[in-house]
Design a protein around this motif. Structure first.
Motif, PDB file in Angstrom:
ATOM      1  N   PHE A  22      36.827  44.895 -28.068  1.00  0.00           N
ATOM      2  CA  PHE A  22      36.757  45.357 -29.453  1.00  0.00           C
ATOM      3  C   PHE A  22      36.221  46.778 -29.520  1.00  0.00           C
ATOM      4  CE2 PHE A  22      37.080  40.852 -30.236  1.00  0.00           C
ATOM      5  CZ  PHE A  22      37.758  40.767 -31.444  1.00  0.00           C
ATOM      6  N   LYS A  23      36.698  47.520 -30.521  1.00  0.00           N
ATOM      7  CA  LYS A  23      36.193  48.862 -30.788  1.00  0.00           C
ATOM      8  C   LYS A  23      34.953  48.730 -31.667  1.00  0.00           C
ATOM      9  CE  LYS A  23      40.734  51.082 -30.422  1.00  0.00           C
ATOM     10  NZ  LYS A  23      41.431  49.876 -29.932  1.00  0.00           N
ATOM     11  N   ILE A  24      33.807  49.163 -31.156  1.00  0.00           N
ATOM     12  CA  ILE A  24      32.547  48.990 -31.856  1.00  0.00           C
ATOM     13  C   ILE A  24      31.893  50.345 -32.103  1.00  0.00           C
ATOM     14  CG2 ILE A  24      30.262  47.908 -31.811  1.00  0.00           C
ATOM     15  CD1 ILE A  24      32.487  45.878 -31.874  1.00  0.00           C
ATOM     16  N   ALA A  25      31.570  50.611 -33.363  1.00  0.00           N
ATOM     17  CA  ALA A  25      30.786  51.786 -33.734  1.00  0.00           C
ATOM     18  C   ALA A  25      29.396  51.312 -34.164  1.00  0.00           C
ATOM     19  CB  ALA A  25      31.467  52.547 -34.862  1.00  0.00           C
ATOM     20  N   LEU A  26      28.460  52.253 -34.255  1.00  0.00           N
ATOM     21  CA  LEU A  26      27.096  51.912 -34.631  1.00  0.00           C
ATOM     22  C   LEU A  26      26.650  52.799 -35.779  1.00  0.00           C
ATOM     23  CD1 LEU A  26      25.074  49.853 -33.350  1.00  0.00           C
ATOM     24  CD2 LEU A  26      23.923  51.814 -32.331  1.00  0.00           C
ATOM     25  N   LEU A  27      25.956  52.199 -36.748  1.00  0.00           N
ATOM     26  CA  LEU A  27      25.370  52.948 -37.854  1.00  0.00           C
ATOM     27  C   LEU A  27      23.858  52.766 -37.804  1.00  0.00           C
ATOM     28  CD1 LEU A  27      25.584  54.583 -40.507  1.00  0.00           C
ATOM     29  CD2 LEU A  27      25.784  52.391 -41.717  1.00  0.00           C
ATOM     30  N   CYS A  28      23.132  53.875 -37.670  1.00  0.00           N
ATOM     31  CA  CYS A  28      21.667  53.842 -37.627  1.00  0.00           C
ATOM     32  C   CYS A  28      21.117  54.480 -38.901  1.00  0.00           C
ATOM     33  CB  CYS A  28      21.141  54.620 -36.429  1.00  0.00           C
ATOM     34  SG  CYS A  28      21.757  54.066 -34.824  1.00  0.00           S
ATOM     35  N   VAL A  29      20.364  53.719 -39.678  1.00  0.00           N
ATOM     36  CA  VAL A  29      19.713  54.259 -40.868  1.00  0.00           C
ATOM     37  C   VAL A  29      18.398  54.905 -40.437  1.00  0.00           C
ATOM     38  CG1 VAL A  29      18.717  53.729 -43.116  1.00  0.00           C
ATOM     39  CG2 VAL A  29      20.790  52.544 -42.364  1.00  0.00           C
ATOM     40  N   ILE A  30      18.244  56.177 -40.796  1.00  0.00           N
ATOM     41  CA  ILE A  30      17.095  56.963 -40.344  1.00  0.00           C
ATOM     42  C   ILE A  30      16.022  56.991 -41.429  1.00  0.00           C
ATOM     43  CG2 ILE A  30      16.343  59.196 -39.442  1.00  0.00           C
ATOM     44  CD1 ILE A  30      18.429  57.625 -37.720  1.00  0.00           C
ATOM     45  N   THR A  31      14.812  56.546 -41.076  1.00  0.00           N
ATOM     46  CA  THR A  31      13.688  56.497 -42.005  1.00  0.00           C
ATOM     47  C   THR A  31      12.556  57.399 -41.503  1.00  0.00           C
ATOM     48  OG1 THR A  31      12.540  54.680 -40.896  1.00  0.00           O
ATOM     49  CG2 THR A  31      14.293  54.086 -42.453  1.00  0.00           C
ATOM     50  N   LYS A  32      11.471  57.422 -42.250  1.00  0.00           N
ATOM     51  CA  LYS A  32      10.290  58.171 -41.803  1.00  0.00           C
ATOM     52  C   LYS A  32       9.796  57.649 -40.454  1.00  0.00           C
ATOM     53  CE  LYS A  32       8.447  59.524 -46.357  1.00  0.00           C
ATOM     54  NZ  LYS A  32       8.405  60.988 -46.110  1.00  0.00           N
ATOM     55  N   ILE A  92      18.173  57.422 -44.867  1.00  0.00           N
ATOM     56  CA  ILE A  92      17.968  56.365 -45.841  1.00  0.00           C
ATOM     57  C   ILE A  92      17.891  56.951 -47.250  1.00  0.00           C
ATOM     58  CG2 ILE A  92      15.431  56.432 -45.757  1.00  0.00           C
ATOM     59  CD1 ILE A  92      15.498  53.348 -45.932  1.00  0.00           C
ATOM     60  N   HIS A  93      18.324  56.184 -48.225  1.00  0.00           N
ATOM     61  CA  HIS A  93      18.159  56.590 -49.623  1.00  0.00           C
ATOM     62  C   HIS A  93      17.722  55.372 -50.419  1.00  0.00           C
ATOM     63  CE1 HIS A  93      21.899  54.582 -50.931  1.00  0.00           C
ATOM     64  NE2 HIS A  93      22.384  54.989 -49.775  1.00  0.00           N
ATOM     65  N   GLY A  94      17.106  55.603 -51.562  1.00  0.00           N
ATOM     66  CA  GLY A  94      16.697  54.499 -52.423  1.00  0.00           C
ATOM     67  C   GLY A  94      15.225  54.161 -52.305  1.00  0.00           C
ATOM     68  N   ASP A  95      14.766  53.809 -51.111  1.00  0.00           N
ATOM     69  CA  ASP A  95      13.375  53.435 -50.895  1.00  0.00           C
ATOM     70  C   ASP A  95      12.527  54.697 -50.761  1.00  0.00           C
ATOM     71  OD1 ASP A  95      10.904  52.535 -50.105  1.00  0.00           O
ATOM     72  OD2 ASP A  95      11.649  51.173 -48.553  1.00  0.00           O
ATOM     73  N   GLU A  96      11.849  55.071 -51.840  1.00  0.00           N
ATOM     74  CA  GLU A  96      11.123  56.335 -51.868  1.00  0.00           C
ATOM     75  C   GLU A  96      10.052  56.417 -50.784  1.00  0.00           C
ATOM     76  OE1 GLU A  96      11.833  58.978 -53.590  1.00  0.00           O
ATOM     77  OE2 GLU A  96      13.510  57.968 -54.574  1.00  0.00           O
ATOM     78  N   SER A  97       9.504  55.270 -50.389  1.00  0.00           N
ATOM     79  CA  SER A  97       8.440  55.285 -49.378  1.00  0.00           C
ATOM     80  C   SER A  97       8.972  55.650 -47.991  1.00  0.00           C
ATOM     81  CB  SER A  97       7.747  53.920 -49.322  1.00  0.00           C
ATOM     82  OG  SER A  97       8.633  52.918 -48.838  1.00  0.00           O
ATOM     83  N   MET A  98      10.291  55.521 -47.799  1.00  0.00           N
ATOM     84  CA  MET A  98      10.875  55.784 -46.484  1.00  0.00           C
ATOM     85  C   MET A  98      11.838  56.964 -46.471  1.00  0.00           C
ATOM     86  SD  MET A  98       9.291  53.662 -44.682  1.00  0.00           S
ATOM     87  CE  MET A  98      10.127  53.808 -43.110  1.00  0.00           C
TER      88      MET A  98
END
Length: 221
Positions: free
Chosen positions: A109-119, A146-152
């Motif tokens: 399978f062709k697999i990509a990765l998505l990493c959400v970057i936080t503080k 990351i978006h939405g969570d102001e603390s991060m």
């Protein structure tokens, strides 16, 4: 399936070409694999095209994957870093998801990765980039602030620091905000549109209008 058939028929009637399709939110792999293959048939017919899915990877087991066609399904998996970093926001998922990724790759399978970057990612950037280099053979890795969570949410200085670290590691091509074909860099002139099952149509940039939704595909041309 019913909503997908209706959407595809309306697109065809309006002479709109169907390009790349990605299923996401909430979690597409809660669907039976047979349903996913039926969705591919409904969307693409006999065309040789890949149906993409953004998944948390938890249900991506060998038994599940054996019922999907690796030549028709492309998977992008959410994994936010090494075990401690990932499991802080996605509890007890790292080991299972990474094992599933390795299984999927071994099956072709062709697999990509998505990493959400936080503080937290920025605070541990050196360790994060060392981890990236240990990953199995993936088609693509994307870093998304990351978006939405102001603390991060990252400050400008943190975004700059992470970007410099990405350049030093040679993975700056993974930074989503450097891509020119998505709305965060190009206003509403974006290649992506989102259609939800209730009729909502969105630009990838949800700030297109105050309500976010700018049309109802079930009721409008």
């Amino acid at each position: 399936i019913k909503n997908t058939k209706l959407l595809i028929s309306k697109l065809i009637e309006s002479h709109i070409e169907i390009g790349r399709v990605l299923l996401h939110g909430a979690e597409p792999l809660i669907l039976q694999p047979e349903t996913i293959m039926e969705l591919h048939r409904v969307i693409y017919g006999d065309r040789k095209a890949m149906l993409g899915m953004q998944t948390n990877g938890l249900n991506m087991t060998k038994d599940y994957l054996e019922k999907l066609d690796k030549d028709k399904i492309a998977l992008s998996v959410s994994l936010d870093g090494y075990k401690e970093l990932n499991d802080k926001n996605r509890p007890n998922s790292y080991d299972r998801v990474l094992a599933n990724i390795k299984t999927a790759i071994s099956m072709g399978f062709k697999i990509a990765l998505l990493c959400v970057i936080t503080k937290d990612t920025v605070a541990n950037a050196d360790r994060f980039f060392k981890w990236v280099k240990t990953l199995p053979a993936l088609t693509k890795v994307t870093y998304k602030f990351i978006h939405g969570d102001e603390s991060m949410v990252l400050s400008t200085s943190e975004q700059i620091l992470f970007t410099k670290k990405a350049i030093e590691s040679g993975t700056e091509n993974s930074l989503q905000f450097l891509r020119k074909d998505i709305c965060i860099n190009n206003g509403n002139d974006c290649v992506w549109y989102e259609f939800d099952m209730d009729g909502g149509v969105y630009s990838c940039n949800k700030q297109y209008s105050e309500e976010g939704k700018f049309a109802d595909w079930k009721k409008e041309d």
